[in-house]
Design a protein around this motif. Structure first.
Motif, short mmCIF file in Angstrom:
data_model
loop_
_atom_site.label_atom_id
_atom_site.label_comp_id
_atom_site.label_asym_id
_atom_site.label_seq_id
_atom_site.Cartn_x
_atom_site.Cartn_y
_atom_site.Cartn_z
N LYS A 508 -3.53 3.81 7.10
CA LYS A 508 -2.18 3.53 6.60
C LYS A 508 -2.20 3.33 5.08
O LYS A 508 -1.40 3.91 4.35
N LEU A 509 -3.14 2.51 4.61
CA LEU A 509 -3.21 2.22 3.18
C LEU A 509 -3.69 3.43 2.39
O LEU A 509 -3.28 3.64 1.24
N GLY A 510 -4.53 4.25 3.03
CA GLY A 510 -4.98 5.48 2.36
C GLY A 510 -3.82 6.43 2.11
O GLY A 510 -3.76 7.09 1.07
N ALA A 511 -2.89 6.48 3.07
CA ALA A 511 -1.72 7.35 2.90
C ALA A 511 -0.85 6.84 1.76
O ALA A 511 -0.32 7.64 0.96
N ILE A 512 -0.69 5.53 1.64
CA ILE A 512 0.09 4.95 0.54
C ILE A 512 -0.58 5.25 -0.79
O ILE A 512 0.07 5.60 -1.77
N ARG A 513 -1.90 5.16 -0.83
CA ARG A 513 -2.64 5.45 -2.06
C ARG A 513 -2.41 6.88 -2.50
O ARG A 513 -2.10 7.14 -3.68
N ASP A 514 -2.54 7.82 -1.55
CA ASP A 514 -2.37 9.23 -1.90
C ASP A 514 -0.95 9.49 -2.40
O ASP A 514 -0.74 10.26 -3.35
N GLU A 515 0.02 8.85 -1.76
CA GLU A 515 1.42 9.02 -2.16
C GLU A 515 1.64 8.52 -3.58
O GLU A 515 2.28 9.17 -4.41
N MET A 516 1.09 7.32 -3.89
CA MET A 516 1.25 6.73 -5.22
C MET A 516 0.59 7.59 -6.29
O MET A 516 1.15 7.82 -7.37
#
Length: 622
Positions: A508-516
């Motif tokens: 979940k946090l990896g997806a947020i990182r990639d998005e940012m």
């Protein structure tokens, strides 16, 4: 002028001052109250020349038990003691106490002087002599010669002078090469000259215009004048009674117990490691944590005694201990001291300093006892290594001085060859102390990584503060270099981490990182803000904080760009400065293809980073 110091000791009214006058021609009682009452209250001083070529400086001390603290201030630093016993009274309480004190102060050369012999008949005098020798046989003065004199008639004075001359000729000065140190036993002011201090110069030499310091405060002073036995001289040497006229300090700033020394050669401390003994005739055992009066040099201070390896020691016994003083004191290894009870006041014992700037704790009693034994009885290399281990990044000269090791350089070289120490400039880092600091660092980083798994590591400034090295930046940078060489820790920018650690992002946090990352990269020089990227969402806030340690840069605390774009912006500034002679806001804006607002934010960031400097409406590179 080569001189020695001779001190008196003994019970009140046994004729110490009269004896000094008979030997020198000087009346050592100078206070009006002393002359009126017929007793010595403060320290008195006199001198005379001896046939051996040396000048004898006499320190006349009080005999009354109320003034033992004055006696102690004068007794430290004497070469030869004259224990004065009146033939009319024999051994008295203060005689015994003064003999104990001489023993604790390590004064080995002594003469027992039987005074007032004309006041008694021969039979009584012989009886007193026998009693005196019988008592002395149980003390450190068992082999001291006994001389019988009468100070009024002069009987026996020539014989006493001859004996003093023989003993004086054998006194050796081994401390002249050491840094200067003078415990202050008197302070006064002379009109037109200012502050004057006196004392026996324990070590080293002092010359006119020397820049010294008054400890424990470390006040800088300059030597304006020197007197030895009322004669102006240009240099005073170890063993001489010395008066110094000092500039840079007022009478109110100096007191008995202060020490005049070479700057940086001594250290004020409130913790001393010592080896002590309790007097055989003490009225009770000495208990752990008992409060006593410590007499060290000319200083008097209340101290708490922490016995090592036992809860109490009985009369006649010895042990290692820590002394925790209420106010700072100055000492060197092997200095002698005396302990007296607070009430009723009596001498309890004394001993020698093992470590003049010891640590308050950090060891078990068993460990502390073992270390004290090495410091006290170890071979020079062992002693030096222990002091080096306890003084990480300590100056080589200061460590050698604290350990009281002469020719220490050869032992440092051996320790360096054996890999026991490393050198940073002229400072010493013991390998075991470094390993302990590395272990402490890992114990700091491990829980930090657990608490903040998304962060690259701990900020260097935070680790520096946690290791209590904020005031030692150069040593900290050297330490970081050594720790990175061990491959136990790594560094990314200003972040430090335990070797092998990498930020761990969940799915979940990896997806947020990639998005940012994608959003900030797309925004380019028209950046997004912290609020736009994370808002109040805790997961997004945690990811943003991690990215600020790796990929992102907060230009003004709120506006976020990629770090690589800031590097490119600085390259643009360099190009404009080279081609245009200056960096103008409009040119910089157009080159980056951004707005005036964001271009200005980037230039102000460069100003804060001391990359550029503003000159009117333009900027140039620093």
């Amino acid at each position: 002028m080569d001189s020695i110091v001779i001190g008196t000791a003994g019970h009140i009214d046994h004729g110490k001052t009269s004896l000094v006058k008979a030997l020198t021609g000087f009346d050592a009682d100078t206070l009006a109250e002393e002359k009126r009452r017929g007793i010595t209250i403060n320290l008195g001083f006199a001198y005379c020349s001896l046939p051996c070529g040396r000048t004898a400086g006499f320190v006349d001390v009080p005999g009354h038990e109320r003034f033992v603290k004055n006696m102690l201030a004068g007794a430290s630093g004497i070469d030869i003691a004259m224990v004065v016993i009146a033939a009319s009274e024999g051994i008295m309480p203060q005689t015994r106490e003064h003999i104990h004190i001489l023993q604790y102060l390590g004064i080995e050369q002594a003469i027992v002087v039987l005074t007032k012999i004309s006041m008694v008949d021969d039979d009584f005098r012989e009886l007193v002599v026998e009693d005196t020798k019988e008592y002395l046989a149980t003390t450190a003065l068992a082999h001291a010669p006994v001389v019988q004199v009468d100070s009024i008639t002069g009987q026996g004075i020539p014989e006493l002078l001859a004996l003093l001359n023989d003993m004086a000729a054998g006194v050796r000065r081994e401390a002249v090469s050491m840094p200067s140190r003078l415990p202050v036993d008197r302070v006064f002011s002379i009109k037109g000259f200012g502050t004057v201090v006196t004392g026996t110069l324990n070590e080293g030499s002092i010359s006119l215009n020397d820049e010294l310091a008054i400890y424990p405060e470390g006040l800088p002073v300059k030597v304006r004048g020197i007197q030895i036995h009322e004669q102006a001289v240009t240099t005073a040497r170890a063993g001489q009674r010395t008066a110094l006229n000092l500039s840079g300090v007022s009478v109110e700033e100096v007191h008995r117990g202060c020490v005049v020394a070479k700057p940086g050669s001594v250290q004020a401390t409130s913790v001393l490691d010592v080896y002590l003994s309790v007097a055989a005739d003490a009225s009770q055992p000495l208990k752990r944590l008992e409060q006593l009066k410590l007499y060290l040099g000319a200083a008097e201070v209340v101290t708490k005694v922490v016995l090592m390896g036992c809860k109490e020691i009985y009369p006649g016994e010895e042990c290692y201990a820590k002394l925790l003083t209420e106010s700072p004191v100055i000492a060197r290894k092997a200095d002698r001291f005396v302990l007296r009870s607070l009430s009723p006041v009596q001498t309890i014992g004394g001993g020698r300093v093992v470590d003049p700037a010891a640590k308050r704790s950090g060891y078990t009693d068993e460990q502390a006892l073992h270390i004290m034994q090495i410091k006290d009885q170890g071979a020079p290399q062992q002693v030096l290594e222990v002091f080096a281990r306890e003084n990480l990044f300590g100056d080589k000269e200061a460590i050698a001085s604290a350990a009281n090791i002469e020719a220490a350089e050869k032992y440092f070289e051996i320790l360096l060859e054996e890999g026991r120490i490393l050198l940073f400039e002229n400072r010493v880092a013991h390998i075991e102390a470094l390993k302990a600091l590395l272990e402490k660092t890992l114990h700091i980083l491990e829980p930090y990584h657990t608490q903040y798994p998304l962060r690259t590591g701990m900020a260097k400034a935070e680790l520096q503060a946690r290791l209590e090295m904020t005031s030692r930046p150069r040593e900290f940078e050297w330490l970081l270099g050594w720790m990175k060489e061990t491959e136990a820790i790594g560094q990314s920018g200003l972040m430090l981490y335990k070797a092998g650690f990498t930020p761990v992002f969940s799915k979940k946090l990896g997806a947020i990182r990639d998005e940012m990352l994608a959003a900030v990269r797309q925004a380019g020089y028209s950046p997004l803000t912290v609020n736009e990227l994370a808002g109040s969402d805790k997961d997004r806030q945690a990811v943003l904080e991690a990215l600020l340690q790796s990929d992102f840069l907060a230009v003004d605390g709120q506006v976020i760009i990629l770090k690589e774009l800031y590097v490119q912006a600085k390259e643009t500034a360099v190009r404009l400065n080279r081609t245009e002679g200056a960096i103008r806001l409009a040119d910089f804006r157009d080159s980056l293809g951004t707005s005036r607002k964001y271009a200005l934010l980037l230039l102000e960031k460069m100003d804060r980073d001391k990359f550029t400097v503003r000159q009117g409406e333009e900027r140039v590179l620093i």
